[in-house]
Design an enzyme around this catalytic site. Structure first.
Site, PDB file in Angstrom:
ATOM      1  N   ASP A  88       0.828  -1.205   0.000  1.00  0.00           N
ATOM      2  CA  ASP A  88       0.000   0.000   0.000  1.00  0.00           C
ATOM      3  C   ASP A  88       0.862   1.254   0.000  1.00  0.00           C
ATOM      4  O   ASP A  88       0.535   2.244  -0.669  1.00  0.00           O
ATOM      5  CB  ASP A  88      -0.919   0.008   1.217  1.00  0.00           C
ATOM      6  CG  ASP A  88      -1.901  -1.150   1.221  1.00  0.00           C
ATOM      7  OD1 ASP A  88      -2.608  -1.320   0.220  1.00  0.00           O
ATOM      8  OD2 ASP A  88      -1.935  -1.896   2.211  1.00  0.00           O
TER       9      ASP A  88
ATOM     10  N   ASP B 210     -12.876  -3.855   3.858  1.00  0.00           N
ATOM     11  CA  ASP B 210     -11.496  -3.790   4.324  1.00  0.00           C
ATOM     12  C   ASP B 210     -11.245  -2.578   5.213  1.00  0.00           C
ATOM     13  O   ASP B 210     -10.576  -2.683   6.246  1.00  0.00           O
ATOM     14  CB  ASP B 210     -10.542  -3.777   3.129  1.00  0.00           C
ATOM     15  CG  ASP B 210     -10.216  -5.174   2.633  1.00  0.00           C
ATOM     16  OD1 ASP B 210     -10.688  -6.152   3.237  1.00  0.00           O
ATOM     17  OD2 ASP B 210      -9.483  -5.287   1.628  1.00  0.00           O
TER      18      ASP B 210
END
Length: 384
Positions: A91, A161
């Protein structure tokens, strides 16, 4: 075990809507974030979605529609807003690719979970099951996030998520505080940000090639230059490294030094690679072989001797014992590479030094104990 029930997200598909949301996010104590991307045929990740959960709801940013990331960059760098991810390394790469910035301050729920005793390298699905008794579906993980429109299943997955990440984060913080380990997490996450922000040094990548240490000093230099060339080409062409040349072939070229294109196939290169890059590879190799010794890299360490290897096993066991007492995974306390670096630091001299990765909270919890053991071993006749 309950099924997930997530809210309807707000889509941010223009520079204006993203900037307005970012203005609000700057007032948040923390944000839960995640990214979805595709990286099957490219060097760089191709962002397909950025998810954010704040106190006001869940948001889906469409990277395919955004051209101005400046407002989001301000959020990522805002010191007053903690950015919470789960297993954050990829990420962070996506965020840096999109905005040029690495999120800071950072918090990683996977690392936090390990530090409170939930287990090592737990997937998000398992953490949510453990803390919320909710069963998440992970079937969309590898779906095509660049497709438009996204399916309802993809949207539900993406929202879940960050929605549930925001729910578990205060729970993890509470446990960290109870165990007096909030500083542990802050220190490790700050180190992660620092490492993710560092400029890549392609000249160091040859160290990752398996058995590179077996090459002679000049051959290690040849390998280094070949790896640098491959790295730059992979980035320029935006393809995975092994689509240029794989590690084994580079090692073989450095070791056996083919003299002509028709010998490159013996190194493992595929015909299309030889046609495309054969002459260049040979030129890089020849040029590296002509370099003076002062341009060669420091020779890579060979595997530890049997005696040093036994000492490494001994301190690994000390780490395991201490980790059990702390109820954390041994790899959180000390990984193999720092332990090996510790043994190497004083094997010949008997004066051992802690590597940087065993400083901070680890020095107090395990580093000083390991140093004491090593110093005692060094004073014994069989280890002198």
């Amino acid at each position: 075990m309950s099924k997930p029930n997530v809210p309807v997200p707000v889509w941010l598909t223009s520079n204006e809507t993203l900037a307005a949301a970012c203005k609000d996010w700057l007032h948040e104590e923390f944000l839960a974030l995640d990214t979805e991307f595709v990286r099957t045929t490219t060097f760089y990740p191709k962002a397909g979605l950025v998810q954010v959960a704040s106190s006001k709801g869940c948001f889906l940013i469409d990277p395919l529609s955004i051209s101005d990331w400046s407002a989001f960059t301000d959020v990522l760098q805002a010191e007053s807003v903690t950015k919470v991810f789960h297993a954050c390394l990829e990420d962070l790469e996506v965020c840096r690719q999109l905005t040029g910035a690495v999120p800071s301050p950072l918090a990683d729920s996977q690392l936090a979970a390990a530090m409170v005793g939930l287990g090592a390298s737990l997937g998000f699905q398992k953490i949510i099951a453990a803390l919320l008794s909710i069963e998440l579906d992970k079937e969309e993980t590898r779906s095509n996030w660049l497709a438009r429109p996204l399916t309802e299943e993809q949207v539900q997955y993406a929202v879940a998520d960050v929605y549930y990440l925001r729910k578990i984060w205060p729970m993890l913080v509470g446990q960290l505080q109870q165990l007096q380990r909030t500083d542990w997490l802050a220190e490790d996450c700050a180190r992660t940000v620092e490492e993710a922000s560092e400029t890549d040094v392609p000249g160091n990548y040859y160290r990752r090639v398996k058995l590179a240490w077996k090459l002679r000093p000049q051959e290690q230099h040849v390998l280094q230059q070949l790896v640098v060339w491959r790295e730059l080409q992979a980035r320029e062409r935006d393809v995975p490294r092994n689509k240029i040349i794989d590690d084994n072939s580079l090692w073989n070229i450095a070791r056996y030094k083919p003299k002509a294109k028709d010998q490159l196939n013996r190194s493992g290169l595929k015909p299309e690679m030889i046609r495309r890059d054969g002459n260049t590879v040979l030129a890089v190799m020849r040029e590296a072989m002509e370099d003076e010794k002062d341009l060669w890299p420091a020779v890579l360490d060979k595997p530890l001797s049997p005696d040093a290897g036994q000492l490494l096993k001994d301190i690994k066991q000390i780490v395991v014992n201490r980790a059990e007492a702390l109820n954390i995974p041994p790899e959180i306390l000390a990984r193999k590479k720092p332990l090996e670096a510790l043994v190497r630091s004083g094997w010949k001299t008997g004066r051992y030094f802690l590597p940087d990765t065993l400083s901070g909270w680890r020095k107090n919890e395990i580093g000083d104990v390991l140093l004491a053991h090593l110093n005692q071993s060094a004073s014994e006749p069989e280890c002198s």
